[in-house]
Structures are given as structure tokens and as C-alpha cells.
Scaffold this motif. Structure first.
Motif, PDB file in Angstrom:
ATOM      1  N   VAL A 141      -2.024   6.865  -2.701  1.00 62.29           N
ATOM      2  CA  VAL A 141      -1.235   5.635  -2.775  1.00 62.29           C
ATOM      3  C   VAL A 141      -2.025   4.452  -2.200  1.00 62.29           C
ATOM      4  O   VAL A 141      -2.024   3.353  -2.763  1.00 62.29           O
ATOM      5  N   GLY A 142      -2.702   4.666  -1.078  1.00 61.75           N
ATOM      6  CA  GLY A 142      -3.487   3.595  -0.482  1.00 61.75           C
ATOM      7  C   GLY A 142      -4.623   3.137  -1.377  1.00 61.75           C
ATOM      8  O   GLY A 142      -4.852   1.935  -1.541  1.00 61.75           O
ATOM      9  N   PHE A 145      -3.181   1.148  -4.281  1.00 63.09           N
ATOM     10  CA  PHE A 145      -2.805  -0.203  -3.866  1.00 63.09           C
ATOM     11  C   PHE A 145      -4.035  -1.111  -3.807  1.00 63.09           C
ATOM     12  O   PHE A 145      -4.035  -2.234  -4.337  1.00 63.09           O
ATOM     13  N   ILE A 146      -5.106  -0.610  -3.197  1.00 61.30           N
ATOM     14  CA  ILE A 146      -6.342  -1.395  -3.109  1.00 61.30           C
ATOM     15  C   ILE A 146      -6.935  -1.598  -4.502  1.00 61.30           C
ATOM     16  O   ILE A 146      -7.393  -2.703  -4.848  1.00 61.30           O
ATOM     17  N   GLY A 147      -6.925  -0.537  -5.312  1.00 59.68           N
ATOM     18  CA  GLY A 147      -7.444  -0.658  -6.671  1.00 59.68           C
ATOM     19  C   GLY A 147      -6.662  -1.661  -7.498  1.00 59.68           C
ATOM     20  O   GLY A 147      -7.243  -2.416  -8.286  1.00 59.68           O
ATOM     21  N   GLY A 148      -5.347  -1.693  -7.335  1.00 58.03           N
ATOM     22  CA  GLY A 148      -4.529  -2.658  -8.058  1.00 58.03           C
ATOM     23  C   GLY A 148      -4.854  -4.084  -7.663  1.00 58.03           C
ATOM     24  O   GLY A 148      -4.916  -4.981  -8.517  1.00 58.03           O
ATOM     25  N   ILE A 149      -5.079  -4.313  -6.374  1.00 52.59           N
ATOM     26  CA  ILE A 149      -5.431  -5.660  -5.911  1.00 52.59           C
ATOM     27  C   ILE A 149      -6.772  -6.089  -6.486  1.00 52.59           C
ATOM     28  O   ILE A 149      -6.934  -7.222  -6.977  1.00 52.59           O
ATOM     29  N   CYS A 175       3.664  -0.532  -7.584  1.00 51.67           N
ATOM     30  CA  CYS A 175       2.976   0.573  -8.251  1.00 51.67           C
ATOM     31  C   CYS A 175       2.684   1.700  -7.255  1.00 51.67           C
ATOM     32  O   CYS A 175       2.876   2.879  -7.566  1.00 51.67           O
ATOM     33  N   ALA A 176       2.248   1.336  -6.047  1.00 47.82           N
ATOM     34  CA  ALA A 176       1.942   2.341  -5.024  1.00 47.82           C
ATOM     35  C   ALA A 176       3.193   3.099  -4.592  1.00 47.82           C
ATOM     36  O   ALA A 176       3.154   4.324  -4.403  1.00 47.82           O
ATOM     37  N   VAL A 177       4.312   2.407  -4.440  1.00 42.98           N
ATOM     38  CA  VAL A 177       5.557   3.074  -4.050  1.00 42.98           C
ATOM     39  C   VAL A 177       6.011   4.037  -5.142  1.00 42.98           C
ATOM     40  O   VAL A 177       6.470   5.154  -4.854  1.00 42.98           O
TER      41      VAL A 177
END
Length: 285
Positions: A141-142, A145-149, A175-177
Motif C-alpha cells: 500500500v505504501g 501510494f508513492i507510485g501514484g504520486i 487507491c492505497a486504501v
């Protein structure tokens, strides 16, 4: 002490094999590669448009062919669409790869009797399960989240459009949640049944079926699957209102976290009820 040994066991199992690197590759290959791929496609469409323009000058009967490539290049140049497509890939293909990578710690090791010795040596099920439900989801998930940003800022740099920084962070967080919710359900089912392979296929196909059923029933809001609907394009459509959807987002996020916790408690209860049988490959209830 037991919990510390549990974390140590899972970390060695995770880091000393390809799983940790494979999990990161499964996320960042899509987060970084998707915008670059669509940028290359847009460049190719522009080249085809130039070739079609030259052909039109030589042969007037070819007039109109360049408009097709121009329209395709314009569509491929929309930052919002490419960013949304990247988040869909993270929730789809990247999730599938992650589930395949985590098959062994999410139930596969039970079939190989890898849990008999530590359990008999005094490792309780809480110390066995809690590290799994913390280490693997947080890593996946982490990184998502970083990849999405990163993907959001790449889309702004490579394509036409201006996705706000707040929108990039919020959509990546949603998306991460959603991935946290799906991965915890997968881990619970895989560990409870000791059939992670079957659960991988079931979860990957089942999430699409459940989304279709909920949409057909008019229940596309106030549930964890509403998060996928938002990041898959709804948030980037004209007329989208955060004020109207904020209550659905809050409830959906809360339900996702609660269900993730319940999946851990369910798995703990099921494994405590199992009796390990040294004579058969399949644990008995």
C-alpha cells in the motif's frame, strides 16, 4: 518477544527472496511505465499525422486520414485520463502480481508444513499472523501510494492538463486504501483456506463482478468499491463535486479499514480453531 520473532521471520522471508523486490517492481513498473508508454504512443500518433498530411498533399483522395491520428493524439495527451488509467493498473494488474508474489506467506507455507515447527515451539497465532497483516499490506500500500504520486506528477509533466497536487495526493491515498482492503481480504481467505492460488483468481475476478453487481443495484457509494469507482475516472470528470461525495469517501475509507481489521480477527479465530495434522497435507478443522 514472540511478536518480535514473528516480525523477524516474515522480514527474512520477505527480504531474502525475490518477493520484496518483486512487490516494488510490480508497483513502480506500472506507475512509471504507464505514463511513458502513453507518451510514446502520443508521439507515434503525431508522426502518423504528419505522414498522413504529406500523403494528402500528394493525393487529395487521402484527405481526412490525418484527423483520425490527430484525435487519437489529443485523447492520449490528456493528463487526467492517463493518471486515472495508471491508478486502474495499480488496482488491477499490479494487485494481481502482488497476490501471486505473496502466495507463499498468505497460506502456501501451511501446505508445506512450514508452520508446524514454530507453532510447536511456542509461537502463538497472534505472533504468526500480526506481522503478516502489517508488513505485507503496508509495503504494498505504501509503495502504491508513492507510485501514484509519482505517476500524477509525471502525467502533469508529459501531457496536457493540470492535475492539482491535492487531487494527486487524494486519489493516490484512496487507491492505497482500496488496495489495503482487497489485500487484507485476500490474505484472510488465503490463510484460512490454505489455498492462496484459488483465492488469487477468485479475488481478481470477484472484485470486478462485485463492482458490476453493486452498480446494477445502485449501490455505487458508501462502500469500499466506491473508492475504485472514484479513482478509475469519476474524480476527473467535469462536474465532479467533492462536497457531494465527501460523505461517501469518508464512509468508504472507514469501512475499508474496519473490514481490514476484521479480516485479521477472522483469520486469527479460524487458525486457532484448526488442528495441525502431521500425517496429511491438509490441516483439519
Amino acid at each position: 518477544m514472540k511478536l518480535g520473532f514473528g516480525f523477524k521471520k516474515e522480514w527474512f522471508h520477505f527480504s531474502r527472496t525475490f518477493r520484496f523486490a518483486g512487490l516494488l517492481v510490480s508497483v513502480f513498473s506500472f506507475a512509471l511505465g504507464n505514463p511513458l508508454l502513453y507518451r510514446a504512443m502520443q508521439y507515434f500518433m503525431n508522426m502518423m499525422n504528419e505522414m498522413a498530411t504529406e500523403l494528402e498533399e500528394l493525393d487529395p483522395s487521402m484527405a481526412g486520414y490525418g484527423d483520425v491520428f490527430t484525435s487519437a493524439a489529443e485523447i492520449l495527451g490528456q493528463a487526467e485520463m492517463i493518471f486515472s488509467t495508471t491508478l486502474i493498473e495499480l488496482c488491477g494488474t499490479s494487485l494481481l502480481v502482488a497476490m501471486l508474489i505473496l502466495m507463499a506467506p498468505c497460506g502456501g507455507e501451511q501446505k508445506k508444513r512450514a508452520t508446524i515447527i514454530p507453532i510447536c515451539a511456542g509461537l502463538d497465532y497472534n505472533a504468526y499472523l500480526l506481522p503478516k497483516f502489517i508488513l505485507y499490506p503496508l509495503t504494498f500500500v505504501g509503495s502504491s501510494f508513492i507510485g501514484g504520486i509519482i505517476a500524477g506528477f509525471m502525467c502533469n509533466a508529459l501531457f496536457d492538463g493540470n492535475i492539482s497536487t491535492g487531487m494527486i495526493f487524494l486519489s493516490s491515498a484512496l487507491c492505497a486504501v482500496y488496495l489495503l482492503f482487497i489485500l487484507c481480504v485476500y490474505m484472510a481467505l488465503g490463510l484460512c483456506t490454505s489455498r492462496p492460488g484459488i483465492m488469487t483468481v477468485s479475488i481478481y475476478l470477484g472484485q470486478s463482478i462485485v463492482q458490476l453487481i453493486l452498480s446494477a443495484m445502485g449501490l455505487s457509494r458508501f462502500n469500499p468499491f466506491a473508492l475504485y469507482t472514484l479513482v478509475s475516472g469519476q474524480m476527473f470528470q467535469e462536474g465532479f463535486s467533492f462536497d457531494r461525495e465527501m460523505s461517501s469517501i469518508i464512509v468508504s475509507v472507514a469501512l475499508s479499514v474496519v473490514i481490514a481489521v476484521l479480516m485479521y480477527l477472522l483469520t486469527l479465530s479460524v487458525l486457532k480453531a484448526k488442528r495441525v495434522n502431521n500425517q496429511e497435507d491438509k490441516p483439519e478443522f
